[in-house]
Scaffold this active site. Structure first.
Site, PDB file in Angstrom:
ATOM      1  N   HIS A   1     -56.300  57.232  17.325  1.00 19.74           N
ATOM      2  CA  HIS A   1     -57.620  56.677  17.660  1.00 19.74           C
ATOM      3  C   HIS A   1     -57.744  55.231  17.178  1.00 19.74           C
ATOM      4  CE1 HIS A   1     -59.408  58.450  13.687  1.00 19.74           C
ATOM      5  NE2 HIS A   1     -59.050  57.204  13.488  1.00 19.74           N
TER       6      HIS A   1
ATOM      7  N   TRP B   1     -53.152  43.373   7.743  1.00 18.11           N
ATOM      8  CA  TRP B   1     -52.558  44.328   6.792  1.00 18.11           C
ATOM      9  C   TRP B   1     -51.816  45.435   7.532  1.00 18.11           C
ATOM     10  CZ3 TRP B   1     -53.386  49.579   5.380  1.00 18.11           C
ATOM     11  CH2 TRP B   1     -54.357  50.248   6.136  1.00 18.11           C
TER      12      TRP B   1
ATOM     13  N   HIS C   1     -53.959  56.713   8.806  1.00 19.66           N
ATOM     14  CA  HIS C   1     -55.170  57.529   8.832  1.00 19.66           C
ATOM     15  C   HIS C   1     -55.311  58.428   7.622  1.00 19.66           C
ATOM     16  CE1 HIS C   1     -59.018  58.150  10.440  1.00 19.66           C
ATOM     17  NE2 HIS C   1     -58.907  59.360   9.954  1.00 19.66           N
TER      18      HIS C   1
ATOM     19  N   LYS D   1     -70.099  68.391   4.111  1.00 18.18           N
ATOM     20  CA  LYS D   1     -70.193  67.793   2.771  1.00 18.18           C
ATOM     21  C   LYS D   1     -71.579  67.180   2.547  1.00 18.18           C
ATOM     22  CE  LYS D   1     -65.601  67.042   1.334  1.00 18.18           C
ATOM     23  NZ  LYS D   1     -65.820  67.724   0.074  1.00 18.18           N
TER      24      LYS D   1
ATOM     25  N   SER E   1     -45.290  53.490  -6.829  1.00 19.18           N
ATOM     26  CA  SER E   1     -46.268  53.726  -7.876  1.00 19.18           C
ATOM     27  C   SER E   1     -47.221  54.849  -7.478  1.00 19.18           C
ATOM     28  CB  SER E   1     -47.026  52.433  -8.144  1.00 19.18           C
ATOM     29  OG  SER E   1     -48.235  52.691  -8.781  1.00 19.18           O
ATOM     30  N   SER E   2     -47.721  54.806  -6.220  1.00 20.05           N
ATOM     31  CA  SER E   2     -48.668  55.848  -5.785  1.00 20.05           C
ATOM     32  C   SER E   2     -48.010  57.208  -5.751  1.00 20.05           C
ATOM     33  CB  SER E   2     -49.177  55.576  -4.368  1.00 20.05           C
ATOM     34  OG  SER E   2     -49.641  54.291  -4.261  1.00 20.05           O
TER      35      SER E   2
ATOM     36  N   THR F   1     -67.096  66.702   7.552  1.00 21.96           N
ATOM     37  CA  THR F   1     -67.776  65.623   6.836  1.00 21.96           C
ATOM     38  C   THR F   1     -69.265  65.911   6.773  1.00 21.96           C
ATOM     39  OG1 THR F   1     -66.119  64.179   7.802  1.00 21.96           O
ATOM     40  CG2 THR F   1     -67.911  63.116   6.642  1.00 21.96           C
TER      41      THR F   1
ATOM     42  N   ASP G   1     -52.835  65.841 -22.173  1.00 24.36           N
ATOM     43  CA  ASP G   1     -52.475  64.568 -21.545  1.00 24.36           C
ATOM     44  C   ASP G   1     -51.995  64.900 -20.140  1.00 24.36           C
ATOM     45  OD1 ASP G   1     -51.190  61.974 -20.989  1.00 24.36           O
ATOM     46  OD2 ASP G   1     -51.423  61.637 -23.147  1.00 24.36           O
TER      47      ASP G   1
ATOM     48  N   TYR H   1     -58.278  58.565   4.157  1.00 24.15           N
ATOM     49  CA  TYR H   1     -58.855  59.702   3.428  1.00 24.15           C
ATOM     50  C   TYR H   1     -58.411  59.704   1.980  1.00 24.15           C
ATOM     51  CZ  TYR H   1     -60.802  60.963   7.783  1.00 24.15           C
ATOM     52  OH  TYR H   1     -61.519  60.904   8.934  1.00 24.15           O
TER      53      TYR H   1
ATOM     54  N   GLU I   1     -54.183  57.728   4.897  1.00 25.41           N
ATOM     55  CA  GLU I   1     -54.477  56.736   3.858  1.00 25.41           C
ATOM     56  C   GLU I   1     -55.988  56.497   3.715  1.00 25.41           C
ATOM     57  OE1 GLU I   1     -52.856  55.082   1.563  1.00 25.41           O
ATOM     58  OE2 GLU I   1     -54.324  53.529   1.069  1.00 25.41           O
TER      59      GLU I   1
ATOM     60  N   ARG J   1     -62.755  40.668  15.749  1.00 26.20           N
ATOM     61  CA  ARG J   1     -62.465  40.507  14.326  1.00 26.20           C
ATOM     62  C   ARG J   1     -61.297  39.537  14.162  1.00 26.20           C
ATOM     63  NH1 ARG J   1     -59.313  46.086  12.803  1.00 26.20           N
ATOM     64  NH2 ARG J   1     -59.250  45.091  10.763  1.00 26.20           N
TER      65      ARG J   1
END
Lengths: 526, 270
Positions: free
Chosen positions: A303, A143, A254, A332, A170-171, A329, A107, A258, A256, A451
């Site tokens: 940025h 946000w 930032h 990958k 929580s996170s 990146t 577990d 990722y 976040e 936006r």
């Protein structure tokens, strides 16, 4: 003897599977994983309805359906729901289900904290949603919560901040649990460099979470004291600086982004080798690339704010550092393609979503590279080009990876196969509509549409109309996903323990559905 | 009553659409080249980055789709077993790095030019308000507010929308062609962002701080933009309109609008 047997047995299904108490008090990683995933799906529907409110208003120029203030609170809440309520809980749910099975543990390391870290979330989001009915409406400052605008929020502000504190709590607890499990509960022989990539990417994600969630907590607490206790952290009239908040926010923000994508890399790195029937091309370089991306994520935050007025040296530094992210990146993406190369591929639904991920995430990466160039970013910044960019990396990026994992591991979770034909239909519908929604946003953004506006000039109307049609198609396609998943849980062709003929990893050595306690005796990894 | 209103609205949507599609047979889908040397550089950089991405995309997706079509189990291929190659990893780390340097060089050059606010000919102070702009020609004694001029009836779909719907103001910012104009940008309340795509100028208006930007417009004309930073309820309704005119016409504009003489008289009287 008999006592001991009873004790051993006590944790096993001692409540009826349908009682509230079983789910409320559960400390089992699979139950908690299930709760996380269903919670995430419910939030996906709520956040999705908010997106459709936005797209409905934007179907044509002119104000038709909602007040601009409510429109702003929809864009704000849509983002909060999707980031904190959908993608993060979904990955935590996957971590709960998969990490113990992948590392050969019974577990998670801290099961009671695990229960708590989940059950905070429904209350946090109920509080967040309740702000829509408060005096002054829900949060409408974006946000990103930039002051001074966010300080104009009505009664909702303290509730928004408190609920974000809960989400952060929580996170962090989820992250501590992941780290404790991975570092302490691996089966004998499973060295760090033998861990599946999903485990690796989650380990790095968990460290990112622990590093940056407190930064967000600090920033929003300062907002709270500015509003209610007379401090001036972000108020120039009192010696503060509104831009300081942006630095704090994006120092969190930032890494976040990722946090929202690294576990997807792990998922795709598991799925591609299975269906290409060929080992992952560069395991070690994938681990190093993930580490490099995580490191770079801490030194590129500004940025997001090239237009706030930074010194030239600062702009140059953040531009160069941001461009560098393209290197790991790229590594990958090249590794995934090299894994496919000369394999023997089949295209079951998880593979389709994983391939869709690679293509569309890369498109998001291209626009990301363009956005990194500071002088051009002055034109792109805060336009729909940015909206297109981050939706490409988050929807056909993170969300596709989450959907791919559900199809890939669902037979292991519930013991039944899903309907392959319907799964493929779900993939093609999602892919067509996601592109119909977000691709035109590149064009309106470049043509100059900002936006977060509820109404727009006439030259943007065609593309907005297409995007709205796409959004409804994409939203409705996800109901098909719900149907497929429920149908598979209720019955269907029984899955073997191997499920996929070339899948590798400890989870496939367990029966399907996986036993309540994953590995009661640790397996030995050679 | 309600029903009638809806029918009327639906008809108006339709006519708006027709008007929109006839006025803009091809809607703009790319960045503007603009009317300044900087905006042309920015456009050039944008196109370089774009074609570079297209080229990389063609190669990467080309290889990927070839593999998807050729290396599939249904064709009876046997999977290879190769993996791990330090050479391959080094190559695909090094090549992108070189490409990035190639992209960073022109970007750096343009950025340095954009941030050089020295040797200006005149200064405009721009202040953002919820939800309009205020312009002050600092040395010329001209100042005025500039707010949205689109009638509510058009926004609420009662009247047909005209061509510059939401991009028209009561008082345009008039600037001379060929002069280096420095902008000092600030705000009175929340953060706004002053943006004119044709000038490639976008700078945040931050309360309590003054940001600098500049432009030198090459061609006379009317250039339209919008507030680019979410600033509350009417964020979508605070456009920026710049009218660039030849110097003689600019001088006439100043003479007609100056308040300088009055303030001088006032100062003398005291």
């Amino acid at each position: 003897m008999s006592t001991a047997t009873t004790d051993d047995h006590q944790d096993d299904h001692h409540e009826s599977p349908y009682s509230i108490k079983r789910w409320l008090f559960t400390t089992n990683h699979k139950d908690i994983g299930t709760l996380y995933l269903w919670f995430s799906f419910i939030m996906f529907l709520i956040g999705g309805v908010m997106a459709l409110v936005i797209r409905t208003e934007l179907f044509q120029p002119g104000l038709q359906f909602v007040d601009p203030q409510f429109f702003n609170s929809m864009t704000t809440m849509h983002a909060i729901m999707m980031i904190f309520g959908v993608v993060m809980p979904a990955f935590t749910g996957l971590a709960n289900w998969l990490i113990p099975m992948m590392v050969g543990a019974t577990d998670m390391a801290l099961p009671r904290m695990n229960n708590w870290s989940f059950w905070i979330l429904p209350f946090a989001f109920l509080m967040m949603l309740s702000t829509l009915f408060m005096d002054g409406g829900g949060p409408a400052g974006g946000w990103t919560l930039y002051p001074p605008l966010t300080l104009q929020t009505g009664d909702a502000l303290p509730f928004v901040i408190l609920s974000m504190h809960f989400m952060g709590l929580s996170s962090i607890m989820g992250a501590i649990n992941v780290i404790a499990t991975i570092l302490n509960m691996r089966a004998p022989g499973m060295t760090l460099m033998k861990m599946p990539l999903f485990v690796w990417t989650w380990l790095i994600t968990a460290y990112l979470l622990i590093a940056v969630m407190p930064v967000l907590a600090g920033g929003i607490t300062m907002l709270l004291t500015d509003k209610f206790f007379g401090t001036s952290f972000f108020n120039a009239a009192g010696g503060g600086d509104p831009v300081m908040f942006q630095h704090i926010f994006w120092f969190f923000g930032h890494p976040e982004v990722y946090i929202l994508i690294l576990p997807s890399f792990g998922v795709v790195s598991s799925i591609i080798p299975t269906f290409a029937r060929k080992p992952l091309f560069g395991y070690a370089s994938m681990v190093y690339a993930t580490g490099s991306i995580a490191f770079l994520s801490f030194i590129v935050w500004a940025h997001h704010m090239f237009t706030v007025g930074m010194p030239l040296a600062g702009e140059l530094f953040f531009m160069f550092a941001t461009m560098l992210i393209a290197v790991p990146t790229g590594v990958k993406v090249f590794n995934w393609i090299a894994t496919m190369w000369r394999g023997a591929m089949t295209f079951e639904t998880p593979m389709l979503f994983a391939l869709g991920f690679i293509v569309m995430f890369t498109i998001g990466g291209f626009s990301g590279l363009m956005l990194a160039l500071a002088p051009v970013d002055f034109q792109y910044h805060d336009t729909y080009f940015v909206v297109a960019h981050f939706h490409y990396v988050l929807v056909p990026g993170s969300i596709f990876a989450i959907i791919a994992s559900v199809y890939y591991w669902l037979p292991k979770w519930c013991g039944n196969m899903y309907s392959e034909g319907m799964g493929k239909a779900h993939f093609w519908l999602s892919t067509i509509f996601v592109n119909l929604t977000f691709f035109p946003m590149h064009f309106v953004g470049l043509a100059g549409m900002p936006r977060r506006i509820p109404d727009y000039a006439l030259q943007f109307s065609d593309y907005n109309m297409i995007a709205t049609i796409g959004a409804f198609g994409f939203g409705l396609s996800q109901l098909l996903f719900l149907y497929i998943v429920i149908k598979a849980i209720r019955g269907g062709e029984k899955a073997t323990s191997q499920v996929w003929d070339h899948a590798e990893g400890l989870e496939w050595t367990l029966a399907s559905p996986a036993p309540y306690h994953s590995f009661v005796t640790p397996p030995v990894v050679k | 009553m309600m029903g009638n209103n809806w029918i009327k609205r639906v008809c108006l949507f339709g006519s708006t659409l027709l008007a929109a599609s006839s006025a803009y047979a091809v809607q703009p889908y790319n960045l503007t080249q603009g009317v300044t040397d900087i905006s042309a550089d920015v456009y050039g950089l944008h196109m370089i980055a774009f074609w570079l991405c297209v080229a990389i995309g063609v190669v990467v997706f080309g290889v990927m789709f070839y593999s998807i079509f050729a290396h599939r189990k249904s064709k009876g291929v046997q999977p290879a077993t190769f993996h791990e190659s330090t050479t391959a990893e080094a190559i695909w780390t090094f090549i992108p790095f070189v490409i990035l340097i190639g992209l960073a060089l022109p970007a750096t050059k343009t950025l340095i030019a954009m941030e050089d606010t020295s040797d200006y000919d005149m200064t405009i102070k721009i202040t953002g308000y919820q939800w309009l702009w205020h312009y002050e020609y600092i040395d010329e004694g001209v100042n005025f507010y500039s707010a949205l001029d689109t009638p509510r009836t058009q926004i609420n779909n009662i009247d047909n929308k005209n061509q510059n719907y939401l991009l028209e103001v009561d008082n345009q910012l008039v600037l001379p062609v060929g002069k280096k104009v420095r902008f000092l940008i600030t705000s009175n309340d929340v953060i706004h962002s002053w943006w004119v795509p044709a000038l490639a100028v976008k700078k945040d208006a931050v309360p309590g701080f003054i940001n600098e930007a500049w432009t030198r417009i090459n061609e006379p004309g009317v250039y339209r933009g919008q507030c680019a930073e979410l600033c509350g309820r009417d964020h979508g309704f605070m456009p920026v309109v710049v009218r660039a005119v030849p110097e003689a016409e600019f001088d006439q504009f100043l003479a007609a609008n100056t308040t300088l003489d009055k303030t001088t008289e006032y100062a003398l009287a005291e």
